[in-house]
Design an enzyme around this catalytic site. Structure first.
Site, PDB file in Angstrom:
ATOM      1  N   TYR A 133       0.802  -1.059   0.060  1.00  0.00           N
ATOM      2  CA  TYR A 133       0.007  -0.185  -0.106  1.00  0.00           C
ATOM      3  C   TYR A 133       0.844   1.117   0.014  1.00  0.00           C
ATOM      4  O   TYR A 133       0.795   2.146   0.937  1.00  0.00           O
ATOM      5  CB  TYR A 133      -0.953   0.084   1.254  1.00  0.00           C
ATOM      6  CG  TYR A 133      -2.244   0.729   0.691  1.00  0.00           C
ATOM      7  CD1 TYR A 133      -3.075  -0.089   0.046  1.00  0.00           C
ATOM      8  CD2 TYR A 133      -2.733   1.928   1.300  1.00  0.00           C
ATOM      9  CE1 TYR A 133      -4.306   0.559  -0.551  1.00  0.00           C
ATOM     10  CE2 TYR A 133      -3.864   2.495   0.943  1.00  0.00           C
ATOM     11  CZ  TYR A 133      -4.542   1.621   0.279  1.00  0.00           C
ATOM     12  OH  TYR A 133      -5.753   2.164  -0.245  1.00  0.00           O
ATOM     13  N   HIS A 193       7.188   5.733   1.186  1.00  0.00           N
ATOM     14  CA  HIS A 193       7.999   4.474   0.465  1.00  0.00           C
ATOM     15  C   HIS A 193       8.766   4.872  -0.846  1.00  0.00           C
ATOM     16  O   HIS A 193       9.912   4.203  -1.137  1.00  0.00           O
ATOM     17  CB  HIS A 193       7.053   3.418   0.297  1.00  0.00           C
ATOM     18  CG  HIS A 193       6.126   2.888   1.283  1.00  0.00           C
ATOM     19  ND1 HIS A 193       4.884   3.037   1.317  1.00  0.00           N
ATOM     20  CD2 HIS A 193       6.775   2.184   2.474  1.00  0.00           C
ATOM     21  CE1 HIS A 193       4.588   2.135   2.530  1.00  0.00           C
ATOM     22  NE2 HIS A 193       5.589   1.956   3.197  1.00  0.00           N
ATOM     23  N   GLY A 217      12.687   4.592   6.789  1.00  0.00           N
ATOM     24  CA  GLY A 217      12.088   5.907   7.090  1.00  0.00           C
ATOM     25  C   GLY A 217      12.424   6.707   8.489  1.00  0.00           C
ATOM     26  O   GLY A 217      12.069   5.620   9.500  1.00  0.00           O
ATOM     27  N   VAL A 253       9.829  13.040   5.126  1.00  0.00           N
ATOM     28  CA  VAL A 253       9.154  14.122   4.014  1.00  0.00           C
ATOM     29  C   VAL A 253       8.007  14.727   4.429  1.00  0.00           C
ATOM     30  O   VAL A 253       7.204  14.141   5.002  1.00  0.00           O
ATOM     31  CB  VAL A 253       8.692  13.125   2.653  1.00  0.00           C
ATOM     32  CG1 VAL A 253       8.261  13.924   1.424  1.00  0.00           C
ATOM     33  CG2 VAL A 253       9.760  12.198   2.339  1.00  0.00           C
ATOM     34  N   SER A 278       1.851  11.561   5.653  1.00  0.00           N
ATOM     35  CA  SER A 278       1.383  10.039   6.109  1.00  0.00           C
ATOM     36  C   SER A 278       0.313   9.936   5.226  1.00  0.00           C
ATOM     37  O   SER A 278      -0.664  10.926   5.098  1.00  0.00           O
ATOM     38  CB  SER A 278       1.223  10.307   7.476  1.00  0.00           C
ATOM     39  OG  SER A 278       0.334   9.379   7.832  1.00  0.00           O
TER      40      SER A 278
END
Ligand code: PAF
Length: 282
Positions: free
Chosen positions: A32, A37, A147, A176, A185
């Site tokens: 997902y 990612h 991350g 990020v 998110s």
């Protein structure tokens, strides 16, 4: 791009690539895929000859009240995104391929888990460390990418790699952010419109804490009070935790020194947001 579903085939491919002297960049995920990612994949792509992305929703890291079966999955979308990012292999095993029998061994994480998000998720990081150990043996990466948004997971993986001598480098990739500073998110879409405006307060309070440190503040407790006050007076969010520890050991500090993490979790109506800042104190 090849999609591989068996451990044996993945190991055979990697051994072949390594025999040709290729470096392997590995991005483990539960699928997902979101922008976070993709940032990991992009960095892996830049720094390695071969990029492997794993997609595996790992039942071992879900608690009894966390729903493994309804975790979002969309393999075709993930495959298309991976293709765009020039991934070489997707490792996409079934649960039965990864855990064909009741496990006789699991990795227990002894430290770094009783604080932050780990406190309310007993056993979660044992599940993460167990699957990541398996994945490292299967993919044999030169570098593995995680991350920094989930800084506790990075700390646990660094401990795992160092204690069990995995021959690879852990690469922790920067958070990020949206233009206003809110950490990206997939959960941000669950913020109500007024909460989305307020949510930047997590980032702002981390920056305010940094400013206070730069101006000489050395007491972690004062910084925690400062951040909590700022969050409660500028948003309807409820602070779940605001904590400061040494990093990556995640030990409490009486005085700010060395590498530290300032970490926040704030609950809004339908979503709980996390953010953090890792700093080196002179
Ligand atoms: O961060 C995740 O998505 C998972 O915890 C990981 C590292 C892929 C292990 O299942």
């Amino acid at each position: 791009m090849k999609v591989i579903t068996t451990i044996k085939e993945m190991q055979t491919e990697i051994k072949q690539q390594k025999s040709e002297g290729k470096s392997i960049g590995f991005v483990p995920t539960m699928g997902y895929l979101h922008e976070g990612h993709l940032t990991l994949i992009k960095q892996a792509r830049q720094e390695n000859d071969i990029v492997v992305l794993s997609i595996f929703v790992n039942p071992l890291q879900f608690g009894p009240t966390e729903d493994f079966s309804t975790y979002p999955r969309d393999f075709e979308r993930d495959r298309a995104l991976a293709e765009c990012e020039h991934v070489d292999y997707i490792f996409y095993p079934t649960v039965n391929e990864m855990y064909p029998t009741e496990p006789s061994v699991k990795v227990i994480v002894q430290a770094r888990t009783d604080v932050l998000c780990g406190k309310s998720r007993p056993g979660h990081f044992d599940g993460v460390a167990t699957v990541v150990s398996k994945l490292f043996h299967i993919v044999m990466p030169t570098r593995a990418y995680f991350g920094k948004k989930d800084a506790q997971q990075v700390a646990v993986i660094e401990g795992l790699v160092s204690d069990l001598n995995f021959p690879l480098d852990v690469v922790a990739v920067e958070i990020v952010r949206e233009e206003d500073g809110l950490a990206k998110s997939s959960r941000n879409v669950n913020l109500l419109p007024e909460e989305r405006e307020q949510a930047v307060v997590l980032y702002k309070s981390l920056q305010e804490a940094k400013k206070a440190i730069d101006q000489g503040e050395q007491n972690p407790h004062s910084l925690i009070i400062l951040m909590k006050e700022m969050i409660t007076s500028n948003s309807s969010g409820v602070v779940d935790y605001a904590e400061i520890y040494s990093y990556p050991q995640l030990k409490p500090l009486e005085k700010l020194e060395g590498r530290i993490i300032i970490a926040l979790a704030v609950k809004f109506t339908k979503v709980r947001l996390i953010d953090n800042l890792i700093l080196d104190i002179e």
